[in-house]
Design an enzyme around this catalytic site. Structure first.
Site, PDB file in Angstrom:
ATOM      1  N   ARG A   1       6.724  -5.776  -6.975  1.00 47.69           N
ATOM      2  CA  ARG A   1       5.749  -4.691  -7.106  1.00 47.69           C
ATOM      3  C   ARG A   1       5.988  -3.640  -6.002  1.00 47.69           C
ATOM      4  NH1 ARG A   1       1.728  -2.402  -3.506  1.00 47.69           N
ATOM      5  NH2 ARG A   1       0.055  -1.539  -4.763  1.00 47.69           N
TER       6      ARG A   1
ATOM      7  N   THR B   1      -1.940  -0.426   6.002  1.00 39.74           N
ATOM      8  CA  THR B   1      -0.817   0.514   5.827  1.00 39.74           C
ATOM      9  C   THR B   1      -0.960   1.594   6.905  1.00 39.74           C
ATOM     10  OG1 THR B   1      -0.623   0.142   3.472  1.00 39.74           O
ATOM     11  CG2 THR B   1       0.022   2.320   4.244  1.00 39.74           C
TER      12      THR B   1
ATOM     13  N   GLY C   1      -4.512   2.830   0.367  1.00 32.87           N
ATOM     14  CA  GLY C   1      -5.505   2.302  -0.565  1.00 32.87           C
ATOM     15  C   GLY C   1      -4.833   1.567  -1.704  1.00 32.87           C
TER      16      GLY C   1
HETATM   17  N1  ASP Z   1      -1.171   1.791  -0.640  1.00 30.06           N
HETATM   18  C1  ASP Z   1      -0.565   0.553  -0.271  1.00 30.06           C
HETATM   19  C2  ASP Z   1       0.006  -0.108  -1.483  1.00 30.06           C
HETATM   20  O1  ASP Z   1      -0.644  -0.098  -2.504  1.00 30.06           O
HETATM   21  C3  ASP Z   1      -1.484  -0.354   0.419  1.00 30.06           C
HETATM   22  C4  ASP Z   1      -2.481   0.259   1.353  1.00 30.06           C
HETATM   23  O2  ASP Z   1      -2.407   1.442   1.658  1.00 30.06           O
HETATM   24  O3  ASP Z   1      -3.379  -0.430   1.847  1.00 30.06           O
HETATM   25  O4  ASP Z   1       1.052  -0.704  -1.391  1.00 30.06           O
END
Ligand code: ASP
Length: 357
Positions: free
Chosen positions: A250, A222, A274
């Site tokens: 989702r 991300t 995250g």
């Molecule tokens: N936070 C993002 C999500 O849960 C994924 C990530 O930041 O790695 O969609």
């Protein structure tokens, strides 16, 4: 008497007239007056490209160099904008565009696949000068979701649009549309199939899915950016493909204002990365700002407390990047690594990937 009445109605008409919407080209608060809020005339920005179990032993020298080069390219784009007197919003959007256009990151071009082998992208942006915000969730044909998020903020009465409606709005506002196949990359497809071959992969609550590193880190990459401009205005933005093998439309934290993205000139600008569910439950980005506001603590202290204590105690993994209204930055994470970079007004660049470089 009549003339007085006419004059009075004119004055009332213009006083009550709705303020023009902010346009992409005309920032609301970027006037010389607001430079008073930033007497040091300082500026800076910080970016992330995802957090997770990023270990040196799993990295090749070429891959590491490629990530670092892209982070540097992106941050320089934002830095040039800020240096030339551009706004923090502009810097955030354009910096994120560089990362969205690279297949290295789980955003835009490099978005991960859903269980059904499609791509559903989320993004959000926030203007710390007026708490305006825009976000999109579950879009499959928008080349740069962060641009659409900004368009939602500036040219719609809403904050968060999703799916087909968001794509319809994009068409109406001439935002760049691509065929869904634009997001199909071999590496991400391989990752999806690997996850699908694992037992219990679909059960989000199962211990197997939760602790399996392939699945837990299936969302790597991300991207996010936070910036302070010369006028004292903060902005934050986040863009993602979400989580590999996600089902049921989702939506994670990235398009949720307060969880994945938050900016307030009074405190700081934050972008998260995250395990999204935990960031939503912890309202992580807003919590950092709130702790600064209510407890009067520094950005470094607030970030540490929220990531290392609150998020960790909840069982969440990930990190944030943030900048405060004086240009102090935080890059806090509880995972083995987080792709990150920061550049201050003097052009000093710091790039990192692992906990200990
Ligand atoms: N936070 C993002 C999500 O849960 C994924 C990530 O930041 O790695 O969609």
């Amino acid at each position: 008497m009549n003339r007085v009445l006419i004059l009075l109605s004119f004055v009332l008409f213009f006083a009550c007239k709705e303020q023009p919407k902010q346009t992409a080209e005309a920032p609301i608060v970027a006037t010389t007056d607001s430079a008073a809020e930033n007497p040091a005339n300082t500026f800076g920005l910080v970016i992330h490209g995802g957090a997770g179990t990023i270990l040196k032993k799993n990295m090749t020298a070429e891959k590491e160099a490629a990530y670092k080069a892209k982070l540097e390219e992106a941050i320089k784009v934002g830095h040039t904008i800020l240096k030339n007197g551009g706004t923090s919003l502009e810097a955030v959007e354009k910096t994120i565009n560089v990362l969205e256009n690279s297949p290295l990151f789980n955003a835009g071009k490099g978005a991960v696949f859903t269980y059904n082998e499609t791509n559903e992208l989320d993004a959000s942006i926030m203007d710390g000068s007026n708490l305006n915000a825009g976000a999109v969730a579950g879009v499959s044909t928008i080349k740069n979701p962060i641009n659409l998020a900004r368009e939602v903020m500036v040219n719609s009465p809403h904050v968060l649009l999703s799916g087909r409606g968001a794509e319809q709005f994009a068409k109406e506002r001439s935002i760049e549309i691509v065929d869904p196949s634009y997001f199909h990359t071999e590496d991400r497809l391989k990752l999806l199939r690997k996850i699908k071959n694992k037992p219990n992969h679909a059960d989000a609550k199962s211990a197997t899915s939760f602790y399996d590193p392939t699945i837990k880190d299936s969302k790597f990459g991300t991207v996010g950016c936070t910036a302070l401009d010369k006028y004292g205005n903060l902005a934050a933005g986040t863009s993602t493909g979400g989580m590999s093998a996600k089902k049921w439309n989702r939506i994670g934290d990235s398009p949720i204002i307060g969880a994945g993205t938050y900016a307030n000139n009074a405190t700081c600008a934050v972008s998260s990365t995250g395990w999204g569910e935990y960031f939503i439950r912890g309202m992580v980005a807003y919590d950092i700002s709130a702790m600064m506001e209510y407890k009067g603590i520094s950005l470094a202290e607030a970030s540490k407390e929220v990531i290392q204590k609150k998020l960790t105690n909840l069982g969440g993994t990930g990190g944030i990047i943030a900048i405060d209204n004086k240009g102090n930055v935080a890059m806090e994470f509880n995972t083995a690594g987080m792709y990150r970079a920061t550049m201050n007004a003097d052009g000093e660049l710091t790039i990192g990937i692992y906990k200990k470089e």
